[in-house]
Design a protein around this motif. Structure first.
Motif: not given
Length: 499
Positions: A146, A152, A210, A241
RNA sequence: GGCGGCAUGGCCAAGCGGUAAGGCAGAGGAUUGCAAAUCCUUUAUCCCCAGUUCGAAUCUGGGUGCCGCCUCCA
């Protein structure tokens, strides 16, 4: 006015504008197929069905993609428990899903991709992410990093520097140790021994949750889509995500509009499988609650607010629907009697509707309805327009029921006819379609044979003719106690229904 | 602890600065021998406190209460 929608991404109400004029691409997160759907699912898909119908009514060509998650721990667990396979469990529940959604009058999506049929796309996307340095593998697991994605947290307002301070105790320590950041999530999970798995460059395993949506959006609709839909419980981590993966892989914005529906609550608490407080769509329908009652119940609330499910609120919706329905049905049942043209089931666009509405009063109602939906799908207000339109029609339905020969004059009749046409068309945008009443006198149960009841009715009629109302009432009461209700009609005949 | 949302009549639920939609239930009336159905009429000052404003349920600040997400989830 034009359609305005609350975009979770910007946290604002925005005017909707599609990428290609006249065309709208929509991706809606579907279900994991390990069990029957409950009322919460019904809410989500009914609400998005209305969005879709509304866009169609505006003349847009809508491509609506909804997935089935058919690779998942819960499906595997169920398969093991039932001594069956992942595929068998999925297939069964996909069938059940369609049965429920069809019953609720939800338009079938344009296409329904499945994780198992999208594995190439999934693997390709993971590789792409690896090449871009946004994914790393640890002993057969692949994680998304991430920290590599500057944006993010933009959907759900997460701050990576906070390192999820208070999510303690909920996360498996072992997995945590392998991650570079606590928010990192699995793109690919290595298979434990004996587990259903698929080949990949990282070894046998399964896709993370995801990634399938990211891969499917790309495969079915392209890099950037107009609208992405889902329940508000999916905002984090699922949709966050998804954005990270897709936008990192393609370098493009995933979706312009993110819409999320509120939860169905039970006693103030979210309806969910894990809490065990759910009621399946199947159970509700088999209790005799009609599909349209459920639709009305759901659409009377605004889609983003929580909606409390109680027996009482469903009953209220049920009575409300019965009344609205009597107005919706009238042109179908009594068009001959009223000398109305035979009804056709043609669907109309908003523009047609507006053009066809000659009467000024009706065009106001029509506009009021449209304005309501334009305002972030205010179905509650839209429904109030339906109830207002239906009022004189309910009365008409009642007159016909009572066989009042002196129906209103011709001008008034014409007025009622166009009112009815408008009502049916507007209701259809909400997916509220006339449910023709079941044949009277049809019933289940064996307490009484029809002959017995008919005999009792005859007896009562005789009593009524001889003015022996005490006896007549006694018979009514006796039957009522046995669940049979008598309805006297104008012509002296008596209908009965079993409750 | 972090992020987000909500609080409107007996119940559900709109309202987005100009004097409270709609549904259910209740009351009264019409109709009906009774019942059912239907129609008409009718029921609120918006959690609390301060502030902004000619004007606030609607905006601001502070409380209080509830919920969702932060783990799978529509």
């Amino acid at each position: 006015m034009s359609l305005k929608l609350t975009n979770t991404l910007t946290k604002r109400l925005e005017t909707f504008k599609s990428i290609k004029p006249g065309e709208v691409s929509i991706y809606c997160c579907g279900v994991t197929v390990y069990d029957l759907c409950h009322l919460g699912h019904a809410r989500s898909y009914i609400v998005w069905d209305v969005l879709r119908r509304y866009l169609i009514s505006q003349g847009s060509k809508v491509t609506f993609i909804q997935n089935f998650t058919d690779i998942d721990d819960k499906i595997l667990a169920k398969a093991e428990k039932e001594n069956s396979t992942m595929t068998q469990v999925s297939e069964k529940n996909i069938k059940e899903f369609h049965q429920d959604m069809d019953a609720l009058g939800i338009l079938r999506p344009s296409r329904m991709p499945r994780a198992t049929r999208c594995l190439d796309g999934i693997r390709e996307m993971i590789q792409e992410l690896e090449q871009k340095g946004a994914a790393y593998s640890v002993e057969g697991d692949v994680y998304f990093a991430v920290m590599q994605h500057v944006d993010y947290g933009k959907l759900s307002n997460r701050d990576l520097s906070e390192q999820q301070l208070n999510a303690d105790g909920r996360i498996e320590r072992e997995e945590e140790a392998r991650k570079q950041h606590p928010f990192d999530f699995a793109l690919w999970k290595r298979a434990k021994k004996g587990e259903t798995s698929f080949p990949s460059p990282w070894g046998q395993g399964r896709p993370g949750w995801h990634i399938e949506c990211s891969a499917m959006v790309l495969q079915e609709l392209g890099q950037t889509i107009d609208i992405h839909l889902g329940g508000s419980d999916l905002i984090f981590p699922h949709h966050e995500n998804e954005i990270a993966q897709s936008e990192m892989a393609t370098g493009k914005k995933l979706a312009n509009y993110w819409l999320h529906n509120g939860m169905v609550n039970v006693g103030g608490q979210k309806m969910s499988k894990s809490l065990g407080n759910f009621t399946t769509i199947r159970a509700l329908l088999s209790e005799g609650i009609s599909a349209m009652t459920l639709r009305l119940f759901i659409l009377q609330a605004h889609y983003r607010k929580p909606l409390d499910f109680t027996k009482k609120s469903i009953e209220a919706a049920s009575i409300g629907w019965r009344r609205l329905n009597s107005a919706l049905c009238i042109g179908l049942i009594s068009h001959r009697k009223l000398k109305w043209p035979k009804p056709s089931v043609q669907e109309k666009t908003i523009r047609d509707l507006k053009n066809n509405v000659s009467n000024e009063r009706f065009s106001k109602s029509c506009q009021h309805f449209i304005d309501a939906l334009d305002d972030d799908l205010n179905t509650s207000v839209a429904i109030s327009v339906l109830f207002e339109l239906s009022r004189p029609l309910k009365s008409l339905a009642n007159q016909i029921e009572r066989d009042v020969s002196d129906l209103d004059g011709e001008a008034r009749n014409l007025d009622l006819h166009s009112r009815w046409l408008l009502l049916v068309s507007l209701a259809n945008i909400l997916g509220l379609q006339p449910e023709l009443p079941l044949e009277k006198n049809s019933h289940q149960g064996k307490m009484h044979s029809d002959a017995e009841i008919i005999e009792a009715i005859k007896e009562r009629k005789a009593a009524k003719l001889s003015k022996d109302f005490t006896k007549a009432d006694k018979i009514r009461k006796e039957l009522k106690d046995k669940g049979i209700e008598l309805i006297d009609k104008k012509d002296g005949l008596t209908d009965w229904i079993k409750k």
